[in-house]
Scaffold this active site. Structure first.
Site, PDB file in Angstrom:
ATOM      1  N   PHE A 149    -106.993  81.874  28.773  1.00 36.64           N
ATOM      2  CA  PHE A 149    -106.989  80.850  29.822  1.00 36.64           C
ATOM      3  C   PHE A 149    -106.320  79.552  29.399  1.00 36.64           C
ATOM      4  CE2 PHE A 149    -110.746  79.344  27.499  1.00 36.64           C
ATOM      5  CZ  PHE A 149    -110.522  77.967  27.510  1.00 36.64           C
ATOM      6  N   SER A 226    -109.820  85.453  22.258  1.00 35.79           N
ATOM      7  CA  SER A 226    -110.854  85.226  21.244  1.00 35.79           C
ATOM      8  C   SER A 226    -110.861  86.368  20.221  1.00 35.79           C
ATOM      9  CB  SER A 226    -112.218  85.144  21.928  1.00 35.79           C
ATOM     10  OG  SER A 226    -112.483  86.377  22.580  1.00 35.79           O
ATOM     11  N   CYS A 281    -105.624  76.828  20.243  1.00 35.59           N
ATOM     12  CA  CYS A 281    -105.975  77.607  19.056  1.00 35.59           C
ATOM     13  C   CYS A 281    -105.488  76.901  17.790  1.00 35.59           C
ATOM     14  CB  CYS A 281    -105.394  79.011  19.144  1.00 35.59           C
ATOM     15  SG  CYS A 281    -103.605  78.971  19.157  1.00 35.59           S
TER      16      CYS A 281
HETATM   17  P1  NAD Z   1    -110.897  85.781  25.871  1.00 35.60           P
HETATM   18  O1  NAD Z   1    -110.887  86.604  24.642  1.00 35.60           O
HETATM   19  O2  NAD Z   1    -112.195  85.570  26.566  1.00 35.60           O
HETATM   20  O3  NAD Z   1    -109.924  86.411  26.985  1.00 35.60           O
HETATM   21  C1  NAD Z   1    -108.602  86.779  26.659  1.00 35.60           C
HETATM   22  C2  NAD Z   1    -108.169  87.914  27.584  1.00 35.60           C
HETATM   23  O4  NAD Z   1    -109.014  89.044  27.375  1.00 35.60           O
HETATM   24  C3  NAD Z   1    -108.269  87.557  29.061  1.00 35.60           C
HETATM   25  O5  NAD Z   1    -107.128  88.034  29.720  1.00 35.60           O
HETATM   26  C4  NAD Z   1    -109.529  88.273  29.517  1.00 35.60           C
HETATM   27  O6  NAD Z   1    -109.466  88.695  30.857  1.00 35.60           O
HETATM   28  C5  NAD Z   1    -109.596  89.476  28.598  1.00 35.60           C
HETATM   29  N1  NAD Z   1    -110.980  89.913  28.334  1.00 35.60           N
HETATM   30  C6  NAD Z   1    -112.092  89.144  28.361  1.00 35.60           C
HETATM   31  N2  NAD Z   1    -113.174  89.891  28.027  1.00 35.60           N
HETATM   32  C7  NAD Z   1    -112.729  91.146  27.784  1.00 35.60           C
HETATM   33  C8  NAD Z   1    -113.367  92.364  27.391  1.00 35.60           C
HETATM   34  N3  NAD Z   1    -114.681  92.433  27.188  1.00 35.60           N
HETATM   35  N4  NAD Z   1    -112.592  93.441  27.209  1.00 35.60           N
HETATM   36  C9  NAD Z   1    -111.259  93.390  27.407  1.00 35.60           C
HETATM   37  N5  NAD Z   1    -110.614  92.255  27.789  1.00 35.60           N
HETATM   38  C10 NAD Z   1    -111.336  91.153  27.979  1.00 35.60           C
HETATM   39  O7  NAD Z   1    -110.210  84.389  25.507  1.00 35.60           O
HETATM   40  P2  NAD Z   1    -110.130  83.073  26.387  1.00 35.60           P
HETATM   41  O8  NAD Z   1    -111.483  82.463  26.463  1.00 35.60           O
HETATM   42  O9  NAD Z   1    -109.385  83.335  27.634  1.00 35.60           O
HETATM   43  O10 NAD Z   1    -109.164  82.172  25.479  1.00 35.60           O
HETATM   44  C11 NAD Z   1    -109.624  81.345  24.455  1.00 35.60           C
HETATM   45  C12 NAD Z   1    -109.533  82.032  23.127  1.00 35.60           C
HETATM   46  O11 NAD Z   1    -108.190  82.399  22.868  1.00 35.60           O
HETATM   47  C13 NAD Z   1    -109.938  81.148  21.961  1.00 35.60           C
HETATM   48  O12 NAD Z   1    -110.698  81.905  21.075  1.00 35.60           O
HETATM   49  C14 NAD Z   1    -108.610  80.739  21.347  1.00 35.60           C
HETATM   50  O13 NAD Z   1    -108.669  80.400  19.983  1.00 35.60           O
HETATM   51  C15 NAD Z   1    -107.823  81.981  21.558  1.00 35.60           C
HETATM   52  N6  NAD Z   1    -106.398  81.728  21.484  1.00 35.60           N
HETATM   53  C16 NAD Z   1    -105.768  82.131  20.348  1.00 35.60           C
HETATM   54  C17 NAD Z   1    -104.434  81.889  20.199  1.00 35.60           C
HETATM   55  C18 NAD Z   1    -103.718  82.298  18.946  1.00 35.60           C
HETATM   56  O14 NAD Z   1    -102.524  82.114  18.876  1.00 35.60           O
HETATM   57  N7  NAD Z   1    -104.374  82.825  17.942  1.00 35.60           N
HETATM   58  C19 NAD Z   1    -103.717  81.243  21.215  1.00 35.60           C
HETATM   59  C20 NAD Z   1    -104.393  80.867  22.380  1.00 35.60           C
HETATM   60  C21 NAD Z   1    -105.751  81.118  22.495  1.00 35.60           C
END
Ligand code: NAD
Length: 484
Positions: A149, A226, A281
């Protein structure tokens, strides 16, 4: 609702379908601005079918021709920057200045894709007399990207331009919390001349992500989100024998030495921990203050206190996120940490229902407290005290994550030591957000990244292609030897 119902973009158009839906909120007002469909395997199948139809013609086109789309698309991003930034700001909550920066970065990612014909060339060598070996790169086929997001526009562009310019057909699964930008990306790519089926959008949550991991005709998946979900996606995709690069969460440490330039360190660190409401991140999460650094902390406190929520810092993504972040602060305080700047009670006049939190600085946090160990993902900086740089490095090294680390110092020797010993994929010296810009690749280590290679820059060429090794001989005189 301000925006019509969000729809999947399949086979060159927005698909009407009666699917379950969830609300999309404007985090700065707490109001519903649209609804997003929650797709499943059927919608994904339709997208894969359209992608497979588009793939032969798209992949057969020379790369120099394919990237022309991204020259035009980059200009469209620039032309529509205000409108695209407004969309990002509404669905994610970030400030307009931050949203504009996101679109500018997306344009830079396209600029890199436009340079691929110059750098993704093959190789050729006469390996024996008259015998030539050549290596050429071929696209994988239908590929997918799953986005978080926090960057509704930029993070999808970590994958879209390179994957597509290299000849693949790409399916995007945006975060269901911020689904609006993806529709405009699809429209602008089409306007730039991208054929139908080469880029598609399928909205939803867990079900469609699992369907992507399981689909036999999807060859590769990039995931950003995440750590918990990155691990699940990586395991499921690789279990199904797919190529997967899954970027996870982070806990970034900034080491501040007593000789650090006070103004530069203080302003950078506050910008790093509070930019995009701490939901990057690469955001500073733990400051390791080495010995006599109270003067830097005092200046940071002044800068943070002067920030105006709603003007200088946007809201976090949801009421649940705000409650989670406040919980971390409460627990640290209850365990003896000292809250120097407190953003918990923030209310923005006229936007009382928004999910605002002011910048929060907490001193004397112990390295074993939850707030120092887990990803908080909000505008919160935990300060852990250390006696010397070795102790500071040990604190950083103990984190299971490994996205970014930085050091503030005027000493080249100390800087080099931290650069060498930090247990992170991206390291900064006097830089609060050490994101490598193109052509350098973005990617962390440890629990911040699962899979091999990086997601952007040169690293992405390997991920989105496969190499074919060709050995040829045309002249009979070359004869036969043990190698040919
Ligand atoms: P999230 O893991 O909740 O969601 C990411 C994606 O996974 C979304 O598209 C979501 O719909 C999907 N998803 C959610 N739950 C799922 C499940 N149980 N099974 C399969 N898919 C599922 O992450 P978020 O809250 O949207 O984003 C924030 C996180 O992203 C933070 O932890 C941040 O550090 C990380 N992030 C990392 C980087 C990087 O480069 N390492 C970059 C941006 C964000």
């Amino acid at each position: 609702m301000k925006y019509p119902q969000v729809r999947n973009y399949i086979g060159g158009g927005f698909a009407a379908a009666s699917l379950p839906e969830i609300d999309v909120f404007d985090p700065s007002a707490g109001t519903v601005i649209s609804r997003v469909p929650i797709s499943g395997a059927n919608e994904l199948n339709a997208a894969v079918t359209a992608a497979k139809k588009a793939f032969p013609a798209w992949s057969a086109m020379p790369i120099k021709q394919r990237v022309q789309v991204f020259f035009r698309y980059k200009r469209l991003l620039e032309h529509h920057i205000d409108e695209l930034a407004a969309l990002i700001s509404e669905e994610n909550g970030k400030l307009m200045s931050e949203a504009r920066a996101e679109v500018e970065k997306a344009a830079e990612l396209c600029e890199f894709a436009c340079s691929l014909p110059q750098i993704a060339t093959g190789e050729v060598l006469e390996v024996s007399r008259g015998v030539e070996c050549r290596v050429e790169r071929f696209p994988l086929g239908v590929v997918a990207g799953i986005a978080p997001f926090n960057f509704p526009n930029m993070v999808p562009h970590w994958s879209i331009p390179n994957a597509i310019a290299l000849g693949n057909c790409f399916i995007l699964k945006p975060s269901e919390l911020v689904p609006l930008s993806a529709g405009r990306i699809a429209e602008l790519l089409a306007e730039a001349g991208l054929p139908s089926g080469v880029f598609q959008v399928v909205h939803g949550g867990r079900d469609v992500v699992e369907a992507i991991c399981d689909h036999p005709d999807i060859s590769a998946i990039s995931f950003v989100g995440s750590t918990k979900i990155a691990k699940a996606v990586y395991r499921r995709a690789t279990h199904n024998l797919k190529r997967c690069l899954a970027l996870g969460g982070a806990k970034n440490h900034l080491i501040v030495m007593p000789d650090a330039d006070k103004e530069m360190a203080a302003s950078n660190i506050i910008a790093s921990m509070s930019g995009c409401a701490g939901q990057r991140c690469m955001a500073a999460s733990v400051m390791v203050a080495v010995s006599a650094t109270d003067h830097v902390i005092a200046r940071m406190t002044e800068i943070a206190k002067a920030m105006v929520p709603g003007k200088d810092i946007g809201p976090v993504i949801s009421a649940e996120a705000k409650a989670r972040i406040v919980g971390y602060i409460n627990e640290a305080e209850a365990n003896g940490a000292k809250v120097l700047v407190d953003g918990r009670k923030t209310v923005v006049a006229g936007r009382e229902l928004g999910y605002f939190l002011g910048p929060t600085i907490i001193d004397h946090v112990k390295a074993d407290m939850k707030i120092a160990q887990e990803e908080v993902f909000g505008p919160v900086l935990a300060i852990v005290r250390a006696d010397d740089v070795d102790q500071a490095i040990a604190i950083e090294n103990a984190s299971p994550y490994g996205n970014a680390a930085s050091v503030y110092t005027e000493s080249g020797g100390v800087a080099r030591k931290v650069m060498e010993r930090a247990n992170a994929g991206m390291v900064g010296v006097n830089v609060g957000v050490p994101v490598p810009r193109e052509p350098f690749s973005f990617g962390g280590w440890n629990e911040s990244r699962f899979g091999v290679g990086d997601i952007t820059g040169k690293g992405s060429i390997e991920f989105w292609t496969q190499s074919k090794k060709m050995t040829t001989k045309w002249n009979r005189e070359a004869g036969t030897n043990w190698m040919s």
